[in-house]
Design a protein around this motif. Structure first.
Motif: not given
Lengths: 309, 194
Positions: A196, A153, A206, A193-194, A223
């Motif tokens: 969201a 993020y 995402t 974790d891309t 994600c």
């Protein structure tokens, strides 16, 4: 359906495997417990409910072959011991557990506690992110978890490139990239974790980030796309009178990252296990057939393709 | 009238009082409160509140009430933004929330928010009667409007202008680092080892 030119890393923690080329491992499903007001005081009724959720997830996990992981939300120091011991008493003893702790200081305390009770190696740490502070870094070095979810993020740039920057070099917000921080802390396994984001905030990135990052680093990626559905303004009203439509979107959204190569989904409240497990098992069957028929991927016996004829 | 979309209810635009109910959902009398709604996140949520509140110079009071958002600590983060602002990286100084970064509104807007608004901290108070008592107290005070409306335009696509359409002959574009070639023979597929 996809196959990456970059070699894909497969991780194994206890009885859970994740990663590899699409089709090589069933999608890992993380269901969250203890998130919500009703669980704050750990009332017998709330604990009984969670007990049921964990049992249902485990049963579905055994049935489908999709590993089910408890994602334990921890919002205060007082909750650490109760919540960890409750879940540890209810999952198979070689199953990893995931701790979902939004605050840096509290994450450090969770790491200390996990070290004290000897479960660091079973810990999936959710997450190593931009909010990292010095105390957390020290706790990571002292008690590295078995696996860290590294969050892409980047509030400055939510494009795929921006998300990759925070992982690679800190995007000017951290002195170094989160992947290097994880390596320096000797965390043996990393998954991406891309991150969201809500609609109109580069939401599609995402999903785009998943194959792009997998092709760059070869690490397992995924994600918590249910968060995008949860924050959809129009749906917030519509769901009041059309709950089934909301659940369809909430569960169905998870097909998007998985079709793009995701190795895991954080699917939201574990109460939805009954819907998500058969659904992702079905998506996995499509992917596995595509991988086996075209790319010659060897599908393991524990895969939904083999188990659910 | 408010420039940013969000989950809020618009009441009396001439009222000096706005209310953020954090994780709680509470309704208020339309004639007494200018705008109210919940606020979940310590980054995008706060940006929406700031942008909307400063667009109405009649609003001088923000009552911050309702149950704190677990993990995000959005209420605490808004208090920190108001008292300390942001650092050079856009991080809300002193905020304990998960990812307390402000990116879509500039420092001038934040400064305007800090000057225009006084926050009444009622975090974790969900009793509407108690909250309304404070609303009435504030309405009894003659709060002067704060100059002209300050409008922060929302840029939906953070990557800037819409890129020109790119077409790749014989390929499927996914990302500059990931171009799919539907005509590639499997034997030609390069394999990179880690």
């Amino acid at each position: 359906m996809l196959n990456f030119s970059k070699e894909q890393i497969k991780i194994k923690i206890g009885d859970m495997s994740m990663g590899g080329q699409p089709g090589e491992s069933p999608t890992v499903l993380f269901g969250t417990v203890f998130y919500g007001k009703k669980y704050i005081d750990h009332s017998p009724e709330a604990m009984e409910e969670i007990d049921g959720f964990i049992a249902t997830q485990e049963e579905l996990s055994q049935m489908t072959g999709n590993p089910g992981i408890c994602d334990i939300f921890i919002g205060s120091e007082e909750q650490i011991e109760t919540r960890l011991s409750f879940v540890l008493d209810r999952v198979p003893e070689n199953r990893p557990i995931c701790v979902d702790v939004p605050e840096s200081e509290l994450r450090a305390k969770v790491l200390d506690h996990a070290g004290e009770i000897g479960v660091s190696k079973r810990l999936i740490y959710n997450s190593l992110n931009l909010g990292l502070e010095e105390m957390e870094k020290e706790a990571l070095a002292a008690n590295p978890p078995g696996c860290a979810i590294v969050l892409g993020y980047n509030p400055k740039n939510m494009s795929t490139d921006g998300r990759m920057e925070i992982l690679e070099n800190g995007a000017g917000l951290l002195d170094q990239g989160l992947l290097d921080i994880a390596k320096e802390a000797n965390i043996p396994n990393m998954i991406i974790d891309t991150g969201a984001t809500p609609f109109d905030h580069n939401t599609a990135e995402t999903i785009r980030s998943i194959p792009v990052m997998k092709n760059k680093w070869g690490l397992p990626a995924g994600c918590a796309i249910h968060n995008t559905v949860e924050s959809w303004l129009w749906m917030k009203d519509y769901r009041k009178t059309h709950r089934e439509a909301y659940l369809t979107c909430d569960v169905g959204a998870n097909a998007l990252p998985v079709m793009m190569g995701a190795d895991y989904c954080v699917y939201g409240p574990m109460r939805n296990a009954g819907q998500i497990f058969p659904f992702i098992a079905m998506v996995d069957k499509f992917i596995a057939e595509g991988g086996e028929d075209y790319f010659g991927i060897e599908i393991p016996e524990n895969h939904p393709k083999r188990r659910l004829k | 009238m408010y420039p940013w979309r969000g989950e809020y209810t618009i009441g009396n635009p001439n009222s000096s009082v706005s209310i953020v109910t954090l994780a709680s959902i509470i309704d208020f009398p339309e004639e007494k409160v200018a705008i109210w709604g919940h606020m979940k996140t310590e980054n995008l949520g706060i940006e929406k509140v700031v942008a909307n509140v400063i667009s109405n110079p009649n609003i001088r009071i923000l009552i911050l009430c309702g149950e704190e958002v677990r993990g995000h600590r959005s209420g605490h983060s808004l208090l920190s933004l108001h008292s300390k602002g942001i650092d050079d990286n856009g991080r809300i100084s002193g905020a304990k929330g998960a990812v307390p970064f402000i990116e879509n509104i500039d420092e001038e807007a934040i400064e305007r928010f800090r000057q225009q608004i006084e926050i009444v901290n009622m975090i974790d108070i969900t009793d509407k009667v108690e909250i309304m008592k404070v609303v009435e107290e504030q309405l009894a005070i003659d709060h002067e409007p704060f100059g002209e409306p300050y409008i922060v335009e929302l840029v939906d696509n953070k990557n800037g202008d819409r890129p020109s359409v790119k077409r790749l002959t014989g390929k499927i574009g996914f990302h500059k680092d990931l171009i799919l070639d539907p005509f590639l023979e499997l034997e030609q597929m390069p394999v990179e080892e880690s």
